[in-house]
Design a protein around this motif. Sequence first.
Motif, PDB file in Angstrom:
ATOM      1  N   ASP A 176       0.844  -1.196   0.000  1.00  0.00           N
ATOM      2  CA  ASP A 176       0.000   0.000   0.000  1.00  0.00           C
ATOM      3  C   ASP A 176       0.878   1.244   0.000  1.00  0.00           C
ATOM      4  O   ASP A 176       0.961   1.974   0.990  1.00  0.00           O
ATOM      5  N   GLU A 177       1.519   1.524  -1.102  1.00  0.00           N
ATOM      6  CA  GLU A 177       2.459   2.632  -1.186  1.00  0.00           C
ATOM      7  C   GLU A 177       1.775   3.956  -1.513  1.00  0.00           C
ATOM      8  O   GLU A 177       2.410   5.003  -1.530  1.00  0.00           O
ATOM      9  N   ASP A 178       0.461   3.860  -1.772  1.00  0.00           N
ATOM     10  CA  ASP A 178      -0.248   5.093  -2.131  1.00  0.00           C
ATOM     11  C   ASP A 178      -0.335   6.053  -0.953  1.00  0.00           C
ATOM     12  O   ASP A 178      -0.493   7.250  -1.132  1.00  0.00           O
ATOM     13  N   TYR A 179      -0.244   5.477   0.255  1.00  0.00           N
ATOM     14  CA  TYR A 179      -0.446   6.299   1.437  1.00  0.00           C
ATOM     15  C   TYR A 179       0.888   6.698   2.053  1.00  0.00           C
ATOM     16  O   TYR A 179       1.696   5.854   2.404  1.00  0.00           O
ATOM     17  N   TYR A 180       1.058   7.976   2.160  1.00  0.00           N
ATOM     18  CA  TYR A 180       2.245   8.475   2.840  1.00  0.00           C
ATOM     19  C   TYR A 180       1.859   9.272   4.080  1.00  0.00           C
ATOM     20  O   TYR A 180       2.688   9.593   4.900  1.00  0.00           O
ATOM     21  N   ASP A 181       0.569   9.564   4.207  1.00  0.00           N
ATOM     22  CA  ASP A 181       0.084  10.321   5.356  1.00  0.00           C
ATOM     23  C   ASP A 181      -0.935   9.470   6.109  1.00  0.00           C
ATOM     24  O   ASP A 181      -1.943   9.034   5.545  1.00  0.00           O
ATOM     25  N   GLU A 182      -0.690   9.215   7.398  1.00  0.00           N
ATOM     26  CA  GLU A 182      -1.548   8.321   8.178  1.00  0.00           C
ATOM     27  C   GLU A 182      -2.960   8.864   8.306  1.00  0.00           C
ATOM     28  O   GLU A 182      -3.935   8.118   8.162  1.00  0.00           O
ATOM     29  N   ASP A 183      -3.112  10.149   8.577  1.00  0.00           N
ATOM     30  CA  ASP A 183      -4.444  10.732   8.732  1.00  0.00           C
ATOM     31  C   ASP A 183      -5.241  10.611   7.436  1.00  0.00           C
ATOM     32  O   ASP A 183      -6.439  10.306   7.448  1.00  0.00           O
ATOM     33  N   GLU A 184      -4.572  10.851   6.320  1.00  0.00           N
ATOM     34  CA  GLU A 184      -5.240  10.742   5.022  1.00  0.00           C
ATOM     35  C   GLU A 184      -5.683   9.311   4.764  1.00  0.00           C
ATOM     36  O   GLU A 184      -6.777   9.059   4.247  1.00  0.00           O
ATOM     37  N   ALA A 185      -4.826   8.349   5.144  1.00  0.00           N
ATOM     38  CA  ALA A 185      -5.161   6.936   4.948  1.00  0.00           C
ATOM     39  C   ALA A 185      -6.385   6.542   5.767  1.00  0.00           C
ATOM     40  O   ALA A 185      -7.276   5.837   5.275  1.00  0.00           O
ATOM     41  N   LEU A 186      -6.453   7.005   7.018  1.00  0.00           N
ATOM     42  CA  LEU A 186      -7.588   6.664   7.872  1.00  0.00           C
ATOM     43  C   LEU A 186      -8.877   7.275   7.342  1.00  0.00           C
ATOM     44  O   LEU A 186      -9.932   6.624   7.343  1.00  0.00           O
ATOM     45  N   LEU A 187      -8.801   8.509   6.875  1.00  0.00           N
ATOM     46  CA  LEU A 187      -9.987   9.167   6.324  1.00  0.00           C
ATOM     47  C   LEU A 187     -10.477   8.446   5.075  1.00  0.00           C
ATOM     48  O   LEU A 187     -11.687   8.263   4.875  1.00  0.00           O
ATOM     49  N   ASP A 188      -9.540   8.024   4.234  1.00  0.00           N
ATOM     50  CA  ASP A 188      -9.904   7.306   3.015  1.00  0.00           C
ATOM     51  C   ASP A 188     -10.557   5.959   3.343  1.00  0.00           C
ATOM     52  O   ASP A 188     -11.541   5.558   2.722  1.00  0.00           O
ATOM     53  N   LEU A 189     -10.007   5.271   4.362  1.00  0.00           N
ATOM     54  CA  LEU A 189     -10.571   3.990   4.779  1.00  0.00           C
ATOM     55  C   LEU A 189     -11.994   4.181   5.293  1.00  0.00           C
ATOM     56  O   LEU A 189     -12.910   3.417   4.937  1.00  0.00           O
ATOM     57  N   GLN A 190     -12.210   5.187   6.123  1.00  0.00           N
ATOM     58  CA  GLN A 190     -13.537   5.437   6.673  1.00  0.00           C
ATOM     59  C   GLN A 190     -14.533   5.801   5.579  1.00  0.00           C
ATOM     60  O   GLN A 190     -15.701   5.417   5.637  1.00  0.00           O
ATOM     61  N   TYR A 191     -14.069   6.512   4.561  1.00  0.00           N
ATOM     62  CA  TYR A 191     -14.939   6.867   3.438  1.00  0.00           C
ATOM     63  C   TYR A 191     -15.366   5.619   2.668  1.00  0.00           C
ATOM     64  O   TYR A 191     -16.553   5.442   2.341  1.00  0.00           O
ATOM     65  N   LYS A 192     -14.416   4.708   2.401  1.00  0.00           N
ATOM     66  CA  LYS A 192     -14.724   3.487   1.641  1.00  0.00           C
ATOM     67  C   LYS A 192     -15.714   2.600   2.396  1.00  0.00           C
ATOM     68  O   LYS A 192     -16.653   2.060   1.811  1.00  0.00           O
ATOM     69  N   VAL A 193     -15.489   2.436   3.717  1.00  0.00           N
ATOM     70  CA  VAL A 193     -16.387   1.586   4.500  1.00  0.00           C
ATOM     71  C   VAL A 193     -17.760   2.236   4.605  1.00  0.00           C
ATOM     72  O   VAL A 193     -18.795   1.567   4.484  1.00  0.00           O
ATOM     73  N   SER A 194     -17.809   3.554   4.810  1.00  0.00           N
ATOM     74  CA  SER A 194     -19.087   4.268   4.891  1.00  0.00           C
ATOM     75  C   SER A 194     -19.871   4.111   3.597  1.00  0.00           C
ATOM     76  O   SER A 194     -21.101   3.903   3.620  1.00  0.00           O
ATOM     77  N   GLU A 195     -19.187   4.206   2.495  1.00  0.00           N
ATOM     78  CA  GLU A 195     -19.830   4.069   1.184  1.00  0.00           C
ATOM     79  C   GLU A 195     -20.456   2.691   1.026  1.00  0.00           C
ATOM     80  O   GLU A 195     -21.572   2.546   0.524  1.00  0.00           O
ATOM     81  N   SER A 196     -19.752   1.651   1.492  1.00  0.00           N
ATOM     82  CA  SER A 196     -20.263   0.284   1.361  1.00  0.00           C
ATOM     83  C   SER A 196     -21.434   0.025   2.299  1.00  0.00           C
ATOM     84  O   SER A 196     -22.400  -0.654   1.936  1.00  0.00           O
ATOM     85  N   LEU A 197     -21.366   0.570   3.506  1.00  0.00           N
ATOM     86  CA  LEU A 197     -22.432   0.343   4.483  1.00  0.00           C
ATOM     87  C   LEU A 197     -23.637   1.239   4.244  1.00  0.00           C
ATOM     88  O   LEU A 197     -24.710   1.004   4.805  1.00  0.00           O
TER      89      LEU A 197
END
Length: 450
Positions: A388-409
């Motif tokens: 997962d080299e796309d992520y260099y910023d931890e906060d950005e990675a967490l926000l992106d993860l929460q967005y993907k899961v929210s979208e699915s749920l």
Amino acid sequence: MAAGGDWASLPSVVLEDIFSKLSPKDRIRASSTCHKWREYLFLPQFWPVITFNLSYKGRSRSRFFSSKCAKFVKEVTIEFNSTRCSQVWDCTRLLELLSRNGQLECLSLRPSNCYFDGGDGSLESFLESLRLVVKRNRRLLHLSLGCTEILLNNSQEVLSLLVKYHAPYLQSLHLASVKEDSSSYSMPFFGLDCISAFSNLRSLSLDYDFLSPKVMFTLAHRQHTAPPLQSLSIHVHRVGHQPINEKMWKELVESSPNMELTLSFVHSLDGIQALLDILKPSMPLTHFRQYFCGDISVAALNMMSNHYRSTLRSLTIIEAIEMQPINYNNYDTEDPFVMLAWRCTRLEVLKLIGVSLDQKDLVAIARLRSGLRELMVPSCCVFWSEEDEDYYDEDEALLDLQYKVSESLGRRWQLLPEFSVPPAVFFRNANADNAYMNELLEDQTWRINS
């Protein structure tokens, strides 16, 4: 009525009719009219169900309501801190009042912990008051001992009294406990042969120690007029007897085809290591819970996803984080939690705390089981693999993860912040009871309409 309105002179039948048509809030307002009207606030039909909270904040209120309503209330829940001697004594006094009721039908104890402060003889007084409640009331439908080990160990006489006075009526009995030390504890000297006497029993919880072949046979071959079991909850601490075989579970399910089964493992490494021996294909496993057992059985999780596709509705794992979350090895196969989400079509709740989870697998779980009512994963338990080299910023990675899961749920979803994780997950000396007592006690709630 004369001008000026002598409200206190209204006939009792009229006042009762007026109060019966008001909402609870309006009844409270109306009760401030005068002393006579205030007494009509406490008619038995208005207070059939009461929860007494004996904490410092709720103590005065509970004392007031017990003085007014303990003599006629039908369903009672008592919440108290079992580590504080003063609250144990308050609970004892309340039980004594309830023993004079005669009409009590449901009693649920909800202690804060699995152990009691038994100083100054408070335990014996508590037990005696509990025995009087069982002896003096006419028709108990529900009794919960609140997961407390010492109450279970001293419940032989309570069980005998239940058989003597309430055998035709009892519908819900909860004897399951949480052990203060699950690696070493004494077994109470009583059997559960008396279960056969409860001809109307529909909900039962007990420790795995008592789930003998004889008890299984009794539950599966009750009188033909007895209703089928609706729920069976089993607490596993250690595994010291022959596992219940597949044939026994088949017979029980045949007699109670809609029964829901809850398995809870509490501080039980022994139980998790023997989990494949405990699980049987015919089990109607509905809820699986694991608290501070120190290991994950991937093989058992895979078995669950294969055999409980149409029954499993919730899975909870809460484990301590020593240096890092438990990193289970799935040997390059599909992640077991992803497979559960894919195969178990009725899965509604998934709580994973103290378990290391790849962010890709978390996204997959949400996409495969978009109907999850609850998905609880702390931020400290999610990791990103090296690719997962796309992520260099931890906060950005967490926000992106929460967005993907929210979208699915299809709803807003967030990772569980660390301050919301039970302290015992991070600190060995913290009270672990806070992490599981509420959920275990919820299993022992009265849910059957009388």
